[in-house]
Design a protein around this motif. Sequence first.
Motif, mmCIF file in Angstrom:
data_model
loop_
_atom_site.group_PDB
_atom_site.id
_atom_site.type_symbol
_atom_site.label_atom_id
_atom_site.label_comp_id
_atom_site.label_asym_id
_atom_site.label_seq_id
_atom_site.Cartn_x
_atom_site.Cartn_y
_atom_site.Cartn_z
ATOM 1 N N UNK A 97 0.825 -1.212 0.000
ATOM 2 C CA UNK A 97 0.000 0.000 0.000
ATOM 3 C C UNK A 97 0.855 1.257 0.000
ATOM 4 N N UNK A 98 1.948 1.234 0.767
ATOM 5 C CA UNK A 98 2.865 2.379 0.791
ATOM 6 C C UNK A 98 3.377 2.648 -0.619
ATOM 7 N N UNK A 99 3.757 1.588 -1.325
ATOM 8 C CA UNK A 99 4.286 1.741 -2.677
ATOM 9 C C UNK A 99 3.194 2.124 -3.684
ATOM 10 N N UNK A 100 2.058 1.417 -3.640
ATOM 11 C CA UNK A 100 0.985 1.657 -4.610
ATOM 12 C C UNK A 100 0.441 3.083 -4.518
ATOM 13 N N UNK A 101 0.231 3.568 -3.292
ATOM 14 C CA UNK A 101 -0.334 4.899 -3.100
ATOM 15 C C UNK A 101 0.730 5.977 -2.884
ATOM 16 N N UNK A 102 2.004 5.610 -3.011
ATOM 17 C CA UNK A 102 3.124 6.550 -2.836
ATOM 18 C C UNK A 102 2.989 7.311 -1.518
ATOM 19 N N UNK A 103 2.736 6.561 -0.428
ATOM 20 C CA UNK A 103 2.600 7.187 0.883
ATOM 21 C C UNK A 103 3.964 7.640 1.386
ATOM 22 N N UNK A 104 3.979 8.773 2.042
ATOM 23 C CA UNK A 104 5.218 9.342 2.580
ATOM 24 C C UNK A 104 5.272 9.177 4.086
ATOM 25 N N UNK A 114 1.462 8.824 5.002
ATOM 26 C CA UNK A 114 0.286 9.571 4.590
ATOM 27 C C UNK A 114 0.367 9.912 3.122
ATOM 28 N N UNK A 115 -0.811 10.069 2.500
ATOM 29 C CA UNK A 115 -0.915 10.478 1.107
ATOM 30 C C UNK A 115 -2.160 9.911 0.471
ATOM 31 N N UNK A 116 -2.609 10.486 -0.620
ATOM 32 C CA UNK A 116 -3.760 9.989 -1.387
ATOM 33 C C UNK A 116 -5.012 9.808 -0.533
ATOM 34 N N UNK A 117 -5.213 10.665 0.459
ATOM 35 C CA UNK A 117 -6.388 10.545 1.319
ATOM 36 C C UNK A 117 -6.299 9.412 2.317
ATOM 37 N N UNK A 118 -5.099 8.842 2.499
ATOM 38 C CA UNK A 118 -4.891 7.724 3.418
ATOM 39 C C UNK A 118 -3.876 8.097 4.488
ATOM 40 N N UNK A 119 -4.087 7.580 5.687
ATOM 41 C CA UNK A 119 -3.069 7.591 6.734
ATOM 42 C C UNK A 119 -2.845 6.142 7.123
#
Length: 133
Positions: free
Chosen positions: A15-22, A34-39
């Motif tokens: 999920x971190x990779x797919x949604x490019x979470x920082x 966090x990122x793309x409306x996700x925490x």
Amino acid sequence: MINLVAALKSEARPLIEHFALSAIETESFPRLFEGSGLSLAIGGIGKAAAAEAVRGLAAKDGGREVQAWINLGLAGHRSHELGLPFLAHTVVDVRSGKEWCPSPVTHVGLDTATVRTVDEPETEYPEDALYDM
């Protein structure tokens, strides 16, 4: 905002990779993304660690209204093929015997199952359920 909680980075990595979470640096909880409306919080193994991850996400949001809380991870089963996704329709804490029925999620096309949370690794899978260890 959608809040996700995982025990292990290996469970959260896709999920971190797919949604490019920082990664987010906080003093209260070190493994937040966090990122793309996700925490997303990576809490570690066990119920206490999961509770701490939820507290960390809740503190970060400052009481903001949340659209969803999702606990994600890997679980064992006696016959399901490895890698199949499921939604929990019932969660049973084996130690206390308490049961919860999460709010139903519709129109996502996933099978549902009972999830039994256990404190020790399960190898026999006596019930037709997913085992969260």
